[in-house]
Motif scaffolding. Structure first.
Motif, PDB file in Angstrom:
ATOM      1  N   GLN A   1       0.850  -1.195   0.000  1.00 49.25           N
ATOM      2  CA  GLN A   1       0.000   0.000   0.000  1.00 49.25           C
ATOM      3  C   GLN A   1       0.885   1.244   0.000  1.00 49.25           C
ATOM      4  O   GLN A   1       1.656   1.467   0.911  1.00 49.25           O
ATOM      5  CB  GLN A   1      -0.886   0.002   1.242  1.00 49.25           C
ATOM      6  CG  GLN A   1      -1.791   1.198   1.358  1.00 49.25           C
ATOM      7  CD  GLN A   1      -2.623   1.162   2.626  1.00 49.25           C
ATOM      8  OE1 GLN A   1      -2.564   0.191   3.395  1.00 49.25           O
ATOM      9  NE2 GLN A   1      -3.378   2.196   2.860  1.00 49.25           N
ATOM     10  N   VAL A   2       0.740   2.043  -1.054  1.00 47.30           N
ATOM     11  CA  VAL A   2       1.537   3.258  -1.173  1.00 47.30           C
ATOM     12  C   VAL A   2       1.042   4.299  -0.179  1.00 47.30           C
ATOM     13  O   VAL A   2      -0.160   4.548  -0.055  1.00 47.30           O
ATOM     14  CB  VAL A   2       1.440   3.823  -2.596  1.00 47.30           C
ATOM     15  CG1 VAL A   2       2.128   5.177  -2.680  1.00 47.30           C
ATOM     16  CG2 VAL A   2       2.043   2.843  -3.602  1.00 47.30           C
ATOM     17  N   GLN A   3       1.987   4.884   0.552  1.00 45.79           N
ATOM     18  CA  GLN A   3       1.648   5.971   1.467  1.00 45.79           C
ATOM     19  C   GLN A   3       2.649   7.106   1.299  1.00 45.79           C
ATOM     20  O   GLN A   3       3.855   6.873   1.206  1.00 45.79           O
ATOM     21  CB  GLN A   3       1.639   5.499   2.915  1.00 45.79           C
ATOM     22  CG  GLN A   3       0.450   4.621   3.268  1.00 45.79           C
ATOM     23  CD  GLN A   3       0.291   4.432   4.768  1.00 45.79           C
ATOM     24  OE1 GLN A   3       1.262   4.279   5.490  1.00 45.79           O
ATOM     25  NE2 GLN A   3      -0.944   4.452   5.235  1.00 45.79           N
ATOM     26  N   LEU A   4       2.120   8.315   1.243  1.00 46.81           N
ATOM     27  CA  LEU A   4       2.919   9.536   1.181  1.00 46.81           C
ATOM     28  C   LEU A   4       2.399  10.457   2.277  1.00 46.81           C
ATOM     29  O   LEU A   4       1.215  10.804   2.265  1.00 46.81           O
ATOM     30  CB  LEU A   4       2.781  10.216  -0.188  1.00 46.81           C
ATOM     31  CG  LEU A   4       3.021   9.363  -1.435  1.00 46.81           C
ATOM     32  CD1 LEU A   4       2.627  10.146  -2.689  1.00 46.81           C
ATOM     33  CD2 LEU A   4       4.466   8.933  -1.504  1.00 46.81           C
ATOM     34  N   VAL A   5       3.268  10.854   3.188  1.00 45.11           N
ATOM     35  CA  VAL A   5       2.828  11.668   4.320  1.00 45.11           C
ATOM     36  C   VAL A   5       3.702  12.914   4.403  1.00 45.11           C
ATOM     37  O   VAL A   5       4.879  12.832   4.760  1.00 45.11           O
ATOM     38  CB  VAL A   5       2.882  10.883   5.637  1.00 45.11           C
ATOM     39  CG1 VAL A   5       2.407  11.766   6.789  1.00 45.11           C
ATOM     40  CG2 VAL A   5       2.041   9.608   5.553  1.00 45.11           C
ATOM     41  N   GLU A   6       3.092  14.063   4.093  1.00 45.33           N
ATOM     42  CA  GLU A   6       3.815  15.335   4.130  1.00 45.33           C
ATOM     43  C   GLU A   6       3.722  15.972   5.514  1.00 45.33           C
ATOM     44  O   GLU A   6       2.738  15.763   6.238  1.00 45.33           O
ATOM     45  CB  GLU A   6       3.245  16.328   3.114  1.00 45.33           C
ATOM     46  CG  GLU A   6       3.234  15.861   1.688  1.00 45.33           C
ATOM     47  CD  GLU A   6       1.905  15.256   1.276  1.00 45.33           C
ATOM     48  OE1 GLU A   6       1.582  15.295   0.073  1.00 45.33           O
ATOM     49  OE2 GLU A   6       1.189  14.751   2.154  1.00 45.33           O
ATOM     50  N   SER A   7       4.747  16.753   5.827  1.00 44.37           N
ATOM     51  CA  SER A   7       4.749  17.535   7.062  1.00 44.37           C
ATOM     52  C   SER A   7       5.712  18.701   6.904  1.00 44.37           C
ATOM     53  O   SER A   7       6.448  18.772   5.911  1.00 44.37           O
ATOM     54  CB  SER A   7       5.158  16.671   8.262  1.00 44.37           C
ATOM     55  OG  SER A   7       6.481  16.203   8.105  1.00 44.37           O
ATOM     56  N   GLY A   8       5.690  19.611   7.867  1.00 48.91           N
ATOM     57  CA  GLY A   8       6.642  20.714   7.868  1.00 48.91           C
ATOM     58  C   GLY A   8       6.066  22.060   7.479  1.00 48.91           C
ATOM     59  O   GLY A   8       6.763  23.076   7.548  1.00 48.91           O
ATOM     60  N   GLY A   9       4.821  22.070   7.044  1.00 49.08           N
ATOM     61  CA  GLY A   9       4.215  23.341   6.688  1.00 49.08           C
ATOM     62  C   GLY A   9       3.967  24.200   7.918  1.00 49.08           C
ATOM     63  O   GLY A   9       4.162  23.770   9.055  1.00 49.08           O
ATOM     64  N   GLY A  10       3.548  25.431   7.657  1.00 48.17           N
ATOM     65  CA  GLY A  10       3.266  26.326   8.768  1.00 48.17           C
ATOM     66  C   GLY A  10       3.092  27.745   8.299  1.00 48.17           C
ATOM     67  O   GLY A  10       2.982  28.021   7.104  1.00 48.17           O
ATOM     68  N   LEU A  11       3.064  28.630   9.289  1.00 47.43           N
ATOM     69  CA  LEU A  11       2.911  30.063   9.041  1.00 47.43           C
ATOM     70  C   LEU A  11       4.284  30.716   9.147  1.00 47.43           C
ATOM     71  O   LEU A  11       4.993  30.521  10.146  1.00 47.43           O
ATOM     72  CB  LEU A  11       1.965  30.653  10.084  1.00 47.43           C
ATOM     73  CG  LEU A  11       1.646  32.139  10.000  1.00 47.43           C
ATOM     74  CD1 LEU A  11       0.883  32.436   8.728  1.00 47.43           C
ATOM     75  CD2 LEU A  11       0.843  32.562  11.226  1.00 47.43           C
ATOM     76  N   VAL A  12       4.656  31.477   8.122  1.00 52.79           N
ATOM     77  CA  VAL A  12       5.981  32.088   8.086  1.00 52.79           C
ATOM     78  C   VAL A  12       5.883  33.473   7.468  1.00 52.79           C
ATOM     79  O   VAL A  12       5.004  33.730   6.636  1.00 52.79           O
ATOM     80  CB  VAL A  12       6.968  31.184   7.310  1.00 52.79           C
ATOM     81  CG1 VAL A  12       6.548  31.037   5.862  1.00 52.79           C
ATOM     82  CG2 VAL A  12       8.389  31.659   7.429  1.00 52.79           C
ATOM     83  N   GLN A  13       6.769  34.349   7.885  1.00 55.79           N
ATOM     84  CA  GLN A  13       6.801  35.698   7.331  1.00 55.79           C
ATOM     85  C   GLN A  13       7.523  35.706   5.992  1.00 55.79           C
ATOM     86  O   GLN A  13       8.360  34.836   5.719  1.00 55.79           O
ATOM     87  CB  GLN A  13       7.504  36.639   8.300  1.00 55.79           C
ATOM     88  CG  GLN A  13       6.742  36.884   9.588  1.00 55.79           C
ATOM     89  CD  GLN A  13       7.403  37.935  10.464  1.00 55.79           C
ATOM     90  OE1 GLN A  13       8.587  38.243  10.316  1.00 55.79           O
ATOM     91  NE2 GLN A  13       6.632  38.495  11.381  1.00 55.79           N
ATOM     92  N   PRO A  14       7.223  36.680   5.150  1.00 55.06           N
ATOM     93  CA  PRO A  14       7.973  36.808   3.880  1.00 55.06           C
ATOM     94  C   PRO A  14       9.469  36.866   4.142  1.00 55.06           C
ATOM     95  O   PRO A  14       9.916  37.519   5.083  1.00 55.06           O
ATOM     96  CB  PRO A  14       7.453  38.118   3.300  1.00 55.06           C
ATOM     97  CG  PRO A  14       6.073  38.246   3.859  1.00 55.06           C
ATOM     98  CD  PRO A  14       6.151  37.692   5.245  1.00 55.06           C
ATOM     99  N   GLY A  15      10.217  36.142   3.308  1.00 56.05           N
ATOM    100  CA  GLY A  15      11.653  36.051   3.492  1.00 56.05           C
ATOM    101  C   GLY A  15      12.080  34.894   4.359  1.00 56.05           C
ATOM    102  O   GLY A  15      13.278  34.592   4.442  1.00 56.05           O
ATOM    103  N   GLY A  16      11.136  34.242   4.985  1.00 54.88           N
ATOM    104  CA  GLY A  16      11.450  33.122   5.865  1.00 54.88           C
ATOM    105  C   GLY A  16      11.675  31.824   5.109  1.00 54.88           C
ATOM    106  O   GLY A  16      11.633  31.775   3.876  1.00 54.88           O
ATOM    107  N   SER A  17      11.941  30.771   5.881  1.00 57.82           N
ATOM    108  CA  SER A  17      12.251  29.463   5.312  1.00 57.82           C
ATOM    109  C   SER A  17      11.442  28.361   5.988  1.00 57.82           C
ATOM    110  O   SER A  17      11.060  28.485   7.157  1.00 57.82           O
ATOM    111  CB  SER A  17      13.743  29.151   5.496  1.00 57.82           C
ATOM    112  OG  SER A  17      14.555  30.068   4.812  1.00 57.82           O
ATOM    113  N   LEU A  18      11.217  27.306   5.237  1.00 56.18           N
ATOM    114  CA  LEU A  18      10.599  26.091   5.760  1.00 56.18           C
ATOM    115  C   LEU A  18      11.214  24.903   5.044  1.00 56.18           C
ATOM    116  O   LEU A  18      11.673  25.025   3.905  1.00 56.18           O
ATOM    117  CB  LEU A  18       9.086  26.077   5.520  1.00 56.18           C
ATOM    118  CG  LEU A  18       8.195  26.965   6.377  1.00 56.18           C
ATOM    119  CD1 LEU A  18       6.758  26.930   5.849  1.00 56.18           C
ATOM    120  CD2 LEU A  18       8.224  26.548   7.831  1.00 56.18           C
TER     121      LEU A  18
END
Length: 115
Positions: A1-18
């Motif tokens: 069973q194929v599974q893809l689980v994303e994470s790491g998103g969020g709220l960030v100010q312009p110029g920021g990084s994720l």
């Protein structure tokens, strides 16, 4: 069973990084090309980045070139998207994707860039 689980998103100010992460299972990750897409409200899903197996080649969409980097760790079956110098127009839900007879998608992770 194929599974893809994303994470790491969020709220960030312009110029920021994720850093977005996509943990996968159920298919031969190391021999699979992998992709990142994004979809903003009211817009069509947009291709963002691609990485071939063994990271032999990467491609980035024009709107993210010079700011985003796609990478993979085949030992961990994991895909990454390093996003720097984020802009409000990068606000979207980000999805990892692979094709194995059909398209497989994760549930997505939301990135919001706002001051």
């Amino acid at each position: 069973q194929v599974q893809l689980v994303e994470s790491g998103g969020g709220l960030v100010q312009p110029g920021g990084s994720l850093i977005l992460t996509c943990v996968t299972s159920g298919f031969p990750f190391s021999s699979s090309a992998m992709y990142w897409y994004r979809q903003a409200p009211g817009k069509e899903r947009e291709w963002v980045a691609m990485i071939l197996s063994s990271a032999t080649r990467t491609l980035l969409g024009e709107s993210v070139q010079g700011r985003f980097t796609i990478s993979r760790d085949d030992g961990k079956n994991t895909l990454y998207l390093q996003m720097n110098n984020l802009k409000p127009e990068d606000t979207a839900k980000y999805y990892c994707n692979m094709f194995l007879g059909k398209d497989y998608w994760g549930q997505g992770t939301q990135v919001t860039v706002t001051s």
